[in-house]
Design an enzyme around this catalytic site. Structure first.
Site, PDB file in Angstrom:
ATOM      1  N   HIS A 124      -3.719   6.980   3.011  1.00  0.00           N
ATOM      2  CA  HIS A 124      -4.137   5.715   2.407  1.00  0.00           C
ATOM      3  C   HIS A 124      -5.519   5.302   2.925  1.00  0.00           C
ATOM      4  CE1 HIS A 124      -4.124   1.710   0.935  1.00  0.00           C
ATOM      5  NE2 HIS A 124      -3.954   1.147   2.114  1.00  0.00           N
ATOM      6  N   CYS A 173       0.809  -1.230   0.000  1.00  0.00           N
ATOM      7  CA  CYS A 173       0.000   0.000   0.000  1.00  0.00           C
ATOM      8  C   CYS A 173       0.839   1.275   0.000  1.00  0.00           C
ATOM      9  CB  CYS A 173      -0.949   0.008   1.189  1.00  0.00           C
ATOM     10  SG  CYS A 173      -2.119  -1.336   1.105  1.00  0.00           S
ATOM     11  N   ASN A 214     -10.510  -0.285  -0.402  1.00  0.00           N
ATOM     12  CA  ASN A 214      -9.048  -0.168  -0.383  1.00  0.00           C
ATOM     13  C   ASN A 214      -8.501  -0.591  -1.752  1.00  0.00           C
ATOM     14  OD1 ASN A 214      -6.290  -0.479  -0.015  1.00  0.00           O
ATOM     15  ND2 ASN A 214      -6.455  -1.537   1.940  1.00  0.00           N
TER      16      ASN A 214
HETATM   17  O1  UT7 Z   1      -4.142  -1.512   3.208  1.00  0.00           O
HETATM   18  C1  UT7 Z   1      -3.352  -2.483   3.817  1.00  0.00           C
HETATM   19  C2  UT7 Z   1      -3.390  -2.387   5.262  1.00  0.00           C
HETATM   20  N1  UT7 Z   1      -4.595  -2.975   5.759  1.00  0.00           N
HETATM   21  C3  UT7 Z   1      -5.238  -2.416   6.745  1.00  0.00           C
HETATM   22  O2  UT7 Z   1      -4.872  -1.359   7.183  1.00  0.00           O
HETATM   23  C4  UT7 Z   1      -6.420  -3.167   7.336  1.00  0.00           C
HETATM   24  C5  UT7 Z   1      -6.405  -3.086   8.836  1.00  0.00           C
HETATM   25  N2  UT7 Z   1      -7.475  -3.833   9.471  1.00  0.00           N
HETATM   26  C6  UT7 Z   1      -8.803  -3.545   9.374  1.00  0.00           C
HETATM   27  O3  UT7 Z   1      -9.197  -2.665   8.636  1.00  0.00           O
HETATM   28  C7  UT7 Z   1      -9.762  -4.281  10.241  1.00  0.00           C
HETATM   29  O4  UT7 Z   1      -9.044  -5.073  11.173  1.00  0.00           O
HETATM   30  C8  UT7 Z   1     -10.752  -5.213   9.466  1.00  0.00           C
HETATM   31  C9  UT7 Z   1     -11.768  -4.369   8.691  1.00  0.00           C
HETATM   32  C10 UT7 Z   1      -9.996  -6.112   8.526  1.00  0.00           C
HETATM   33  C11 UT7 Z   1     -11.557  -6.071  10.448  1.00  0.00           C
HETATM   34  O5  UT7 Z   1     -12.219  -5.248  11.389  1.00  0.00           O
HETATM   35  P1  UT7 Z   1     -12.073  -5.540  12.959  1.00  0.00           P
HETATM   36  O6  UT7 Z   1     -12.899  -4.564  13.670  1.00  0.00           O
HETATM   37  O7  UT7 Z   1     -10.599  -5.573  13.282  1.00  0.00           O
HETATM   38  O8  UT7 Z   1     -12.733  -6.963  13.104  1.00  0.00           O
HETATM   39  P2  UT7 Z   1     -12.110  -8.299  13.679  1.00  0.00           P
HETATM   40  O9  UT7 Z   1     -11.188  -8.926  12.696  1.00  0.00           O
HETATM   41  O10 UT7 Z   1     -11.601  -8.045  15.053  1.00  0.00           O
HETATM   42  O11 UT7 Z   1     -13.411  -9.198  13.779  1.00  0.00           O
HETATM   43  C12 UT7 Z   1     -14.481  -8.892  14.698  1.00  0.00           C
HETATM   44  C13 UT7 Z   1     -15.607  -9.889  14.474  1.00  0.00           C
HETATM   45  C14 UT7 Z   1     -15.128 -11.342  14.422  1.00  0.00           C
HETATM   46  O12 UT7 Z   1     -16.105 -12.144  15.037  1.00  0.00           O
HETATM   47  P3  UT7 Z   1     -15.884 -12.656  16.548  1.00  0.00           P
HETATM   48  O13 UT7 Z   1     -14.599 -13.428  16.531  1.00  0.00           O
HETATM   49  O14 UT7 Z   1     -15.790 -11.404  17.381  1.00  0.00           O
HETATM   50  O15 UT7 Z   1     -17.103 -13.475  16.794  1.00  0.00           O
HETATM   51  C15 UT7 Z   1     -15.109 -11.640  12.929  1.00  0.00           C
HETATM   52  O16 UT7 Z   1     -15.315 -13.019  12.651  1.00  0.00           O
HETATM   53  O17 UT7 Z   1     -16.249  -9.638  13.225  1.00  0.00           O
HETATM   54  C16 UT7 Z   1     -16.292 -10.830  12.448  1.00  0.00           C
HETATM   55  N3  UT7 Z   1     -16.192 -10.476  11.040  1.00  0.00           N
HETATM   56  C17 UT7 Z   1     -17.257 -10.135  10.295  1.00  0.00           C
HETATM   57  N4  UT7 Z   1     -18.567 -10.058  10.568  1.00  0.00           N
HETATM   58  C18 UT7 Z   1     -19.398  -9.668   9.591  1.00  0.00           C
HETATM   59  C19 UT7 Z   1     -15.073 -10.379  10.271  1.00  0.00           C
HETATM   60  N5  UT7 Z   1     -15.398  -9.988   9.027  1.00  0.00           N
HETATM   61  C20 UT7 Z   1     -16.756  -9.832   9.015  1.00  0.00           C
HETATM   62  C21 UT7 Z   1     -17.650  -9.449   8.024  1.00  0.00           C
HETATM   63  N6  UT7 Z   1     -18.967  -9.369   8.350  1.00  0.00           N
HETATM   64  N7  UT7 Z   1     -17.267  -9.123   6.767  1.00  0.00           N
END
Ligand code: UT7
Length: 331
Positions: free
Chosen positions: A256, A116, A286
């Protein structure tokens, strides 16, 4: 002779027609519009469809859009850098094909691959060519076809990424406008948290790697999130400090577009007013190397000659950094 700096003198963009909305994603994986919007700020993203179309298709169209807005003859362009994480193919640089297709037949080209942060690193590279006084027209295109490495049954990644391209032309400036300073960083600790595991030299493609879905992007979102917020804010503060600037001196923050929460948290740490933070993540998701040039294109009409802009990115590797520039034209 006054000092030569490298200024952005034109911008262009291209996003594919197909719009993948949160509502469509709801029919593909176990997710919903509320979760995606509140966790990422994304409403829709563009996806490139069609046989034999890759990142070069996006890059060529962004470059053609830029050229259509200027009087520049493509034959005057001396170098084409394509910043990307998804080149058309291995061994044959995407940029070289792009240069030929846009009529930049006197240019040489190469790809710059830094996840990125590719676009920021490419701007740093391109500005050095201009400052060397040996080159007068360098085209930098940030382009990514992220859909080529997304598993559309994995809800943790398919909701985030989109396809697109943005292009900028860099030319010499003697008025003190253009790229002023940069602070670029990287740390190999990040490799395990964001990667496409197979298809490179460590694990070439086999039947098994395909069965194991190792050609799709893997991301430990939470870890990347934490690193992104603290490091993007840190490099913005560093570049302000290096240049004796305060937030009040900056007209625009151009960061970004990975997650609206990362953008907001970075602005909050800097105490930067949200109305001067460029955002378009809701429309494109993204787009990796394309996010910053797409922002510059979308905000071009609002930018004024002399505006101070801080650009910052964070991505796989880890790679990150900031660039301070003075906008060089009124559109
Ligand atoms: O550009 C390159 C660099 N990349 C980034 O900067 C990305 C950085 N990370 C992020 O943007 C975020 O971490 C994500 C958007 C990828 C994920 O968001 P989050 O708030 O960190 O969610 P999480 O991974 O902690 O997941 C929370 C919950 C989980 O369920 P449990 O374990 O709490 O029951 C996931 O399974 O949300 C669940 N989950 C979803 N639920 C509905 C994960 N993806 C989804 C989804 N829809 N699409």
């Amino acid at each position: 002779m006054s000092k030569i700096s490298a200024a952005i003198t034109a911008v262009g963009k291209y996003v594919p027609d197909y719009v993948l909305t949160n509502q469509i994603l709801e029919t593909m994986v176990d997710t919903n519009d509320e979760w995606i919007t509140s966790r990422t700020g994304i409403k829709e993203r563009r996806i490139l469809k069609g046989k034999n179309k890759g990142t070069s298709f996006l890059a060529i169209n962004a470059a053609k859009n830029l050229l259509s807005k200027t009087n520049v003859d493509p034959k005057e362009i001396e170098l084409v850098i394509v910043a990307t994480a998804t080149p058309d193919m291995q061994a044959a640089p995407t940029s070289v094909y792009v240069a030929t297709q846009i009529g930049a037949t006197n240019a040489f080209g190469y790809d710059l691959i830094a996840a990125c942060s590719s676009f920021l690193y490419a701007i740093s590279t391109a500005s050095s060519y201009i400052e060397s006084v040996k080159y007068k027209k360098v085209l930098v295109i940030g382009a990514d076809m992220n859909s080529s490495m997304i598993d559309y049954s994995d809800r943790t990644t398919c909701i985030i990424f989109g396809d697109g391209a943005g292009a900028v032309l860099l030319e010499p400036n003697e008025e003190g406008l253009g790229i002023q300073d940069e602070y670029l960083r990287s740390d190999g600790i990040g490799r395990e948290f964001l990667q496409v595991p197979a298809g490179g030299s460590i694990e070439p493609a086999t039947e098994q790697t395909i069965k194991d879905k190792k050609h799709f992007i893997f991301q430990d979102g939470r870890t990347v999130f934490k690193w992104a917020v603290s490091n993007m804010a840190d490099v913005c503060l560093k570049i302000l400090e290096k240049n004796n600037l305060t937030i009040n001196d900056i007209n625009w923050l151009t960061v970004h577009q990975a997650n609206k929460r990362i953008i907001d948290a970075t602005a909050k740490r800097l105490e930067f007013p949200t109305e001067r933070v460029m955002t378009n993540i809701e429309k494109y998701g993204n787009t990796t190397s394309a996010t910053i040039p797409l922002l510059l294109s979308d905000y071009e009409k609002q930018l004024k000659k002399g505006d101070n802009i801080i650009m910052a990115a964070f991505g796989g590797g880890f790679t990150w950094g900031s660039i301070y520039l003075k906008w060089a034209y009124n559109s």
